[in-house]
Write an enzyme that holds these catalytic residues in place. Structure first.
Site, PDB file in Angstrom:
ATOM      1  N   TYR A 205      -9.997   4.764 -13.431  1.00 15.24           N
ATOM      2  CA  TYR A 205      -9.118   4.226 -12.369  1.00 15.24           C
ATOM      3  C   TYR A 205      -8.112   5.287 -11.927  1.00 15.24           C
ATOM      4  CZ  TYR A 205      -4.894   2.083 -10.469  1.00 15.24           C
ATOM      5  OH  TYR A 205      -3.787   1.825  -9.695  1.00 15.24           O
TER       6      TYR A 205
ATOM      7  N   ILE B 284      -0.039  -6.679  -4.304  1.00 18.64           N
ATOM      8  CA  ILE B 284       1.073  -5.994  -3.644  1.00 18.64           C
ATOM      9  C   ILE B 284       0.915  -6.046  -2.127  1.00 18.64           C
ATOM     10  CG2 ILE B 284       2.458  -3.885  -3.531  1.00 18.64           C
ATOM     11  CD1 ILE B 284       1.228  -3.069  -6.231  1.00 18.64           C
TER      12      ILE B 284
ATOM     13  N   THR C 208      -0.207   5.872  -7.555  1.00 19.49           N
ATOM     14  CA  THR C 208       0.330   5.184  -8.740  1.00 19.49           C
ATOM     15  C   THR C 208       0.923   6.174  -9.734  1.00 19.49           C
ATOM     16  OG1 THR C 208      -0.349   3.956 -10.718  1.00 19.49           O
ATOM     17  CG2 THR C 208      -2.069   5.179  -9.613  1.00 19.49           C
ATOM     18  N   ASP C 209       1.821   5.680 -10.585  1.00 17.22           N
ATOM     19  CA  ASP C 209       2.390   6.534 -11.648  1.00 17.22           C
ATOM     20  C   ASP C 209       1.318   6.964 -12.644  1.00 17.22           C
ATOM     21  OD1 ASP C 209       2.015   4.084 -12.979  1.00 17.22           O
ATOM     22  OD2 ASP C 209       4.009   4.046 -13.908  1.00 17.22           O
ATOM     23  N   GLU C 210       0.195   6.226 -12.676  1.00 16.91           N
ATOM     24  CA  GLU C 210      -0.844   6.534 -13.674  1.00 16.91           C
ATOM     25  C   GLU C 210      -1.523   7.876 -13.421  1.00 16.91           C
ATOM     26  OE1 GLU C 210      -3.421   3.551 -15.074  1.00 16.91           O
ATOM     27  OE2 GLU C 210      -1.948   1.957 -14.840  1.00 16.91           O
TER      28      GLU C 210
ATOM     29  N   LEU D  23     -12.148  -8.650   0.306  1.00 18.21           N
ATOM     30  CA  LEU D  23     -12.116  -9.863  -0.524  1.00 18.21           C
ATOM     31  C   LEU D  23     -13.050  -9.720  -1.725  1.00 18.21           C
ATOM     32  CD1 LEU D  23     -11.898 -12.761   2.122  1.00 18.21           C
ATOM     33  CD2 LEU D  23     -10.050 -11.581   0.941  1.00 18.21           C
TER      34      LEU D  23
ATOM     35  N   LYS E  86      -7.644   7.354  -8.363  1.00 18.81           N
ATOM     36  CA  LYS E  86      -6.409   7.306  -7.579  1.00 18.81           C
ATOM     37  C   LYS E  86      -5.843   8.718  -7.367  1.00 18.81           C
ATOM     38  CE  LYS E  86      -4.385   4.228  -6.276  1.00 18.81           C
ATOM     39  NZ  LYS E  86      -4.465   3.490  -4.974  1.00 18.81           N
TER      40      LYS E  86
ATOM     41  N   ASN F 279       4.603   0.035 -12.829  1.00 17.59           N
ATOM     42  CA  ASN F 279       3.964  -1.290 -12.935  1.00 17.59           C
ATOM     43  C   ASN F 279       4.748  -2.371 -12.193  1.00 17.59           C
ATOM     44  OD1 ASN F 279       2.684   0.229 -15.127  1.00 17.59           O
ATOM     45  ND2 ASN F 279       1.841  -1.750 -15.723  1.00 17.59           N
ATOM     46  N   ASN F 280       4.075  -3.029 -11.259  1.00 18.72           N
ATOM     47  CA  ASN F 280       4.685  -4.128 -10.494  1.00 18.72           C
ATOM     48  C   ASN F 280       4.508  -5.456 -11.219  1.00 18.72           C
ATOM     49  OD1 ASN F 280       4.598  -3.472  -6.981  1.00 18.72           O
ATOM     50  ND2 ASN F 280       4.389  -1.929  -8.567  1.00 18.72           N
TER      51      ASN F 280
ATOM     52  N   ILE G 134     -13.265  -0.852   3.418  1.00 11.84           N
ATOM     53  CA  ILE G 134     -12.720   0.417   3.935  1.00 11.84           C
ATOM     54  C   ILE G 134     -13.757   1.538   3.887  1.00 11.84           C
ATOM     55  CG2 ILE G 134     -10.276  -0.100   3.486  1.00 11.84           C
ATOM     56  CD1 ILE G 134     -10.500   1.836   1.030  1.00 11.84           C
TER      57      ILE G 134
HETATM   58  P1  NAD Z   1      -5.193  -5.834  -6.324  1.00 16.84           P
HETATM   59  O1  NAD Z   1      -6.397  -5.570  -7.154  1.00 16.84           O
HETATM   60  O2  NAD Z   1      -4.409  -7.085  -6.540  1.00 16.84           O
HETATM   61  O3  NAD Z   1      -5.601  -5.813  -4.779  1.00 16.84           O
HETATM   62  C1  NAD Z   1      -6.521  -4.907  -4.247  1.00 16.84           C
HETATM   63  C2  NAD Z   1      -6.996  -5.450  -2.899  1.00 16.84           C
HETATM   64  O4  NAD Z   1      -7.889  -4.494  -2.312  1.00 16.84           O
HETATM   65  C3  NAD Z   1      -7.779  -6.763  -3.006  1.00 16.84           C
HETATM   66  O5  NAD Z   1      -7.338  -7.666  -2.024  1.00 16.84           O
HETATM   67  C4  NAD Z   1      -9.228  -6.346  -2.754  1.00 16.84           C
HETATM   68  O6  NAD Z   1     -10.017  -7.371  -2.162  1.00 16.84           O
HETATM   69  C5  NAD Z   1      -9.027  -5.168  -1.811  1.00 16.84           C
HETATM   70  N1  NAD Z   1     -10.162  -4.232  -1.814  1.00 16.84           N
HETATM   71  C6  NAD Z   1     -10.790  -3.716  -2.900  1.00 16.84           C
HETATM   72  N2  NAD Z   1     -11.799  -2.908  -2.494  1.00 16.84           N
HETATM   73  C7  NAD Z   1     -11.775  -2.909  -1.135  1.00 16.84           C
HETATM   74  C8  NAD Z   1     -12.546  -2.244  -0.139  1.00 16.84           C
HETATM   75  N3  NAD Z   1     -13.556  -1.439  -0.474  1.00 16.84           N
HETATM   76  N4  NAD Z   1     -12.251  -2.465   1.155  1.00 16.84           N
HETATM   77  C9  NAD Z   1     -11.237  -3.309   1.511  1.00 16.84           C
HETATM   78  N5  NAD Z   1     -10.484  -3.950   0.611  1.00 16.84           N
HETATM   79  C10 NAD Z   1     -10.741  -3.751  -0.692  1.00 16.84           C
HETATM   80  O7  NAD Z   1      -4.283  -4.550  -6.498  1.00 16.84           O
HETATM   81  P2  NAD Z   1      -2.694  -4.385  -6.469  1.00 16.84           P
HETATM   82  O8  NAD Z   1      -2.167  -4.536  -7.837  1.00 16.84           O
HETATM   83  O9  NAD Z   1      -2.144  -5.210  -5.363  1.00 16.84           O
HETATM   84  O10 NAD Z   1      -2.577  -2.842  -6.085  1.00 16.84           O
HETATM   85  C11 NAD Z   1      -2.561  -2.435  -4.717  1.00 16.84           C
HETATM   86  C12 NAD Z   1      -2.463  -0.929  -4.638  1.00 16.84           C
HETATM   87  O11 NAD Z   1      -1.276  -0.478  -5.288  1.00 16.84           O
HETATM   88  C13 NAD Z   1      -3.618  -0.191  -5.313  1.00 16.84           C
HETATM   89  O12 NAD Z   1      -3.940   0.918  -4.522  1.00 16.84           O
HETATM   90  C14 NAD Z   1      -3.043   0.243  -6.651  1.00 16.84           C
HETATM   91  O13 NAD Z   1      -3.659   1.410  -7.113  1.00 16.84           O
HETATM   92  C15 NAD Z   1      -1.590   0.499  -6.271  1.00 16.84           C
HETATM   93  N6  NAD Z   1      -0.608   0.332  -7.359  1.00 16.84           N
HETATM   94  C16 NAD Z   1      -0.571  -0.836  -8.071  1.00 16.84           C
HETATM   95  C17 NAD Z   1       0.397  -1.004  -9.051  1.00 16.84           C
HETATM   96  C18 NAD Z   1       0.499  -2.285  -9.847  1.00 16.84           C
HETATM   97  O14 NAD Z   1       1.306  -2.350 -10.775  1.00 16.84           O
HETATM   98  N7  NAD Z   1      -0.251  -3.324  -9.521  1.00 16.84           N
HETATM   99  C19 NAD Z   1       1.308   0.030  -9.306  1.00 16.84           C
HETATM  100  C20 NAD Z   1       1.233   1.209  -8.561  1.00 16.84           C
HETATM  101  C21 NAD Z   1       0.285   1.341  -7.585  1.00 16.84           C
HETATM  102  O1  TDX Z   2      -4.616  -8.309 -22.152  1.00 16.63           O
HETATM  103  C1  TDX Z   2      -3.908  -7.282 -22.114  1.00 16.63           C
HETATM  104  N1  TDX Z   2      -3.280  -6.851 -23.244  1.00 16.63           N
HETATM  105  C2  TDX Z   2      -2.515  -5.733 -23.297  1.00 16.63           C
HETATM  106  O2  TDX Z   2      -1.967  -5.390 -24.351  1.00 16.63           O
HETATM  107  C3  TDX Z   2      -3.723  -6.530 -20.909  1.00 16.63           C
HETATM  108  C4  TDX Z   2      -4.391  -6.948 -19.626  1.00 16.63           C
HETATM  109  C5  TDX Z   2      -2.933  -5.396 -20.962  1.00 16.63           C
HETATM  110  N2  TDX Z   2      -2.357  -4.993 -22.119  1.00 16.63           N
HETATM  111  C6  TDX Z   2      -1.527  -3.765 -22.120  1.00 16.63           C
HETATM  112  C7  TDX Z   2      -2.201  -2.531 -21.563  1.00 16.63           C
HETATM  113  C8  TDX Z   2      -1.038  -1.770 -20.960  1.00 16.63           C
HETATM  114  O3  TDX Z   2      -0.402  -1.003 -21.968  1.00 16.63           O
HETATM  115  O4  TDX Z   2      -0.431  -4.019 -21.242  1.00 16.63           O
HETATM  116  C9  TDX Z   2      -0.082  -2.853 -20.491  1.00 16.63           C
HETATM  117  C10 TDX Z   2      -0.181  -3.175 -19.010  1.00 16.63           C
HETATM  118  O5  TDX Z   2      -1.561  -3.368 -18.717  1.00 16.63           O
HETATM  119  P1  TDX Z   2      -2.069  -3.744 -17.240  1.00 16.63           P
HETATM  120  O6  TDX Z   2      -1.349  -4.955 -16.771  1.00 16.63           O
HETATM  121  O7  TDX Z   2      -3.558  -3.753 -17.263  1.00 16.63           O
HETATM  122  O8  TDX Z   2      -1.491  -2.533 -16.383  1.00 16.63           O
HETATM  123  P2  TDX Z   2      -1.688  -0.936 -16.502  1.00 16.63           P
HETATM  124  O9  TDX Z   2      -2.894  -0.582 -17.247  1.00 16.63           O
HETATM  125  O10 TDX Z   2      -0.381  -0.373 -16.997  1.00 16.63           O
HETATM  126  O11 TDX Z   2      -1.899  -0.578 -14.945  1.00 16.63           O
HETATM  127  C11 TDX Z   2      -1.078  -1.200 -13.925  1.00 16.63           C
HETATM  128  O12 TDX Z   2      -0.029  -0.357 -13.527  1.00 16.63           O
HETATM  129  C12 TDX Z   2      -0.320   0.748 -12.701  1.00 16.63           C
HETATM  130  C13 TDX Z   2      -1.916  -1.624 -12.723  1.00 16.63           C
HETATM  131  O13 TDX Z   2      -2.979  -2.461 -13.142  1.00 16.63           O
HETATM  132  C14 TDX Z   2      -2.409  -0.425 -11.955  1.00 16.63           C
HETATM  133  O14 TDX Z   2      -3.121  -0.846 -10.795  1.00 16.63           O
HETATM  134  C15 TDX Z   2      -1.225   0.410 -11.547  1.00 16.63           C
HETATM  135  O15 TDX Z   2      -1.640   1.602 -10.927  1.00 16.63           O
END
Ligand code: NAD
Ligand code: TDX
Length: 334
Positions: A148, A13, A124-126, A36, A152, A177-178, A61
């Site tokens: 996790y 993101i 996050t919504d979680e 990284l 958060k 979820n994105n 960080i």
């Molecule tokens: P991601 O795992 O793809 O990216 C996380 C990034 O943070 C990576 O580039 C990693 O190198 C960096 N990082 C990790 N630890 C670090 C540290 N100690 N110092 C500096 N950098 C560090 O995650 P994402 O899916 O892009 O999520 C980004 C944010 O959005 C997170 O805070 C996550 O909780 C939140 N979020 C994600 C989703 C989702 O669906 N992916 C939904 C809601 C909220």
């Molecule tokens: O291999 C899989 N099989 C499966 O059934 C994986 C990786 C996931 N799943 C299921 C678990 C969940 O019900 O799919 C759903 C989505 O799983 P993830 O992609 O791992 O996402 P989730 O656990 O919902 O969390 C995500 O959304 C909120 C992000 O990873 C979080 O960072 C964010 O905060």
């Protein structure tokens, strides 16, 4: 010119947000501080390498010295940096507590010493936990159920405490979820799309009937930008896509689009503590004037197309040769 410190900007993101902001606003500078980890990938920002308004700093960080050095030049902090994968937090929670909680604390402390204009905590919504019926509003209690989401939740409330106690101009977003480009192929959609492309099994946890609300990543980036200029200080904003789907629906959609057989669907052992359903009530943000723009099917088709056309990006992430490639490419020690 405003300087944004984007932490975790080399992740999924964060990298989409950096690109979105540089394209949308000509008067912003984006400083990307990223450790990284396995999830951080400079390939995600390859196209921005020569952009004079973009700067990358490799760092943690949790490193107070480094964060204190950077903060005096910063106007706005957007804290994406986190360990983000629920499955990894079940196997090895320590890094989640370090980065997601302590790292956020380090940023907040540095921010309050430097009179910054805005601190946006990406939560996050979680944090609400699972809900059988209805949807969570911002004032509902938090019941996080994985290491996790508990980490958060800690960061989310810590950020709020800095608003109440020190008047730090904090805003907190809780998004669902994105999905979209540059999504690390360990998460449901990118894993299943890339596995299907390679004719590998799609591992569905439990009965596959868990429900998630999905939002296209560009909508999330736009919502953060909107909240930072229109939202109130000290407030929490839910950001949802209004697209509730079971994991089975997502899986079947991907297989159909890629013209792959249903026999790739493989039911495996359930995730420990697997939340059944997430759902957000986003009326607070809607009333403020923002709603998502992307249609779910169109955005998922666009996403699937991106993974088909960008095998160079994900193939190496799924292979054991990745670390070697990475070190050579960037001359770094991840
Ligand atoms: P991601 O795992 O793809 O990216 C996380 C990034 O943070 C990576 O580039 C990693 O190198 C960096 N990082 C990790 N630890 C670090 C540290 N100690 N110092 C500096 N950098 C560090 O995650 P994402 O899916 O892009 O999520 C980004 C944010 O959005 C997170 O805070 C996550 O909780 C939140 N979020 C994600 C989703 C989702 O669906 N992916 C939904 C809601 C909220
Ligand atoms: O291999 C899989 N099989 C499966 O059934 C994986 C990786 C996931 N799943 C299921 C678990 C969940 O019900 O799919 C759903 C989505 O799983 P993830 O992609 O791992 O996402 P989730 O656990 O919902 O969390 C995500 O959304 C909120 C992000 O990873 C979080 O960072 C964010 O905060």
């Amino acid at each position: 010119m405003k300087t944004f410190l984007v932490t975790g900007g080399a992740g999924f993101i964060g990298s989409n947000y950096v690109r979105y902001m540089l394209n949308k606003h000509k008067d912003v500078r984006m400083v990307n501080l990223d450790k990284l980890t396995y999830a951080g990938n400079l390939d995600n920002l390859k196209d921005l390498k020569n952009n004079s308004r973009y700067k990358f700093i490799k760092g943690d960080i949790c490193n107070e010295v480094l964060v204190n050095e950077i903060m005096p030049e910063v106007d706005v902090v957007v804290n994406f940096a986190a360990e983000s994968h629920v499955d990894r937090s079940i196997g090895a929670p320590a890094d989640f507590i370090k980065t997601d909680v302590f790292g956020t604390f380090v940023l907040l402390e540095a921010a309050r010493r430097n009179n910054i204009e805005r601190f946006i905590q990406i939560s996050t919504d979680e944090v609400y936990g699972s809900i059988e019926n209805g949807a969570f509003t911002e004032t509902d209690p938090m019941m996080p159920s994985s290491p996790y989401s508990a980490s958060k939740a800690g960061a989310d409330r810590l950020a709020y405490s800095y608003f109440v106690t020190y008047d730090l101009p904090v805003q907190i977003t809780r998004c669902s979820n994105n999905f979209g480009p540059y999504h690390y192929p360990e998460k449901l959609i990118p894993l299943f799309v890339t596995n299907a492309i390679e004719d590998k099994p799609l591992p569905i946890y439990g009965d596959g009937k868990n429900v998630r609300d999905w939002i296209y990543v560009e909508d999330h980036c736009e919502a953060i930008d909107f909240i930072s200029s229109h939202g109130k200080l000290g407030e929490v904003y839910n950001i949802g896509g209004d697209n509730e789907k079971t994991n089975l629906e997502i899986t079947e959609y991907i297989l159909k689009k890629l013209e792959k057989p249903k026999s790739l669907m493989t039911f495996v052992k359930d995730r420990l503590g697997h939340d059944r359903r997430y759902a957000l009530d986003c009326s607070k943000l809607h009333k403020l004037g923002w709603k998502p723009k992307f249609d779910f099917d169109e955005a998922l088709d666009k996403t699937i197309k991106w993974y088909i056309e960008n095998r160079w990006w994900w193939e190496k992430l799924k292979s054991g040769e990745y670390l070697e490639y990475y070190k050579k490419q960037y001359n770094l020690n991840p």
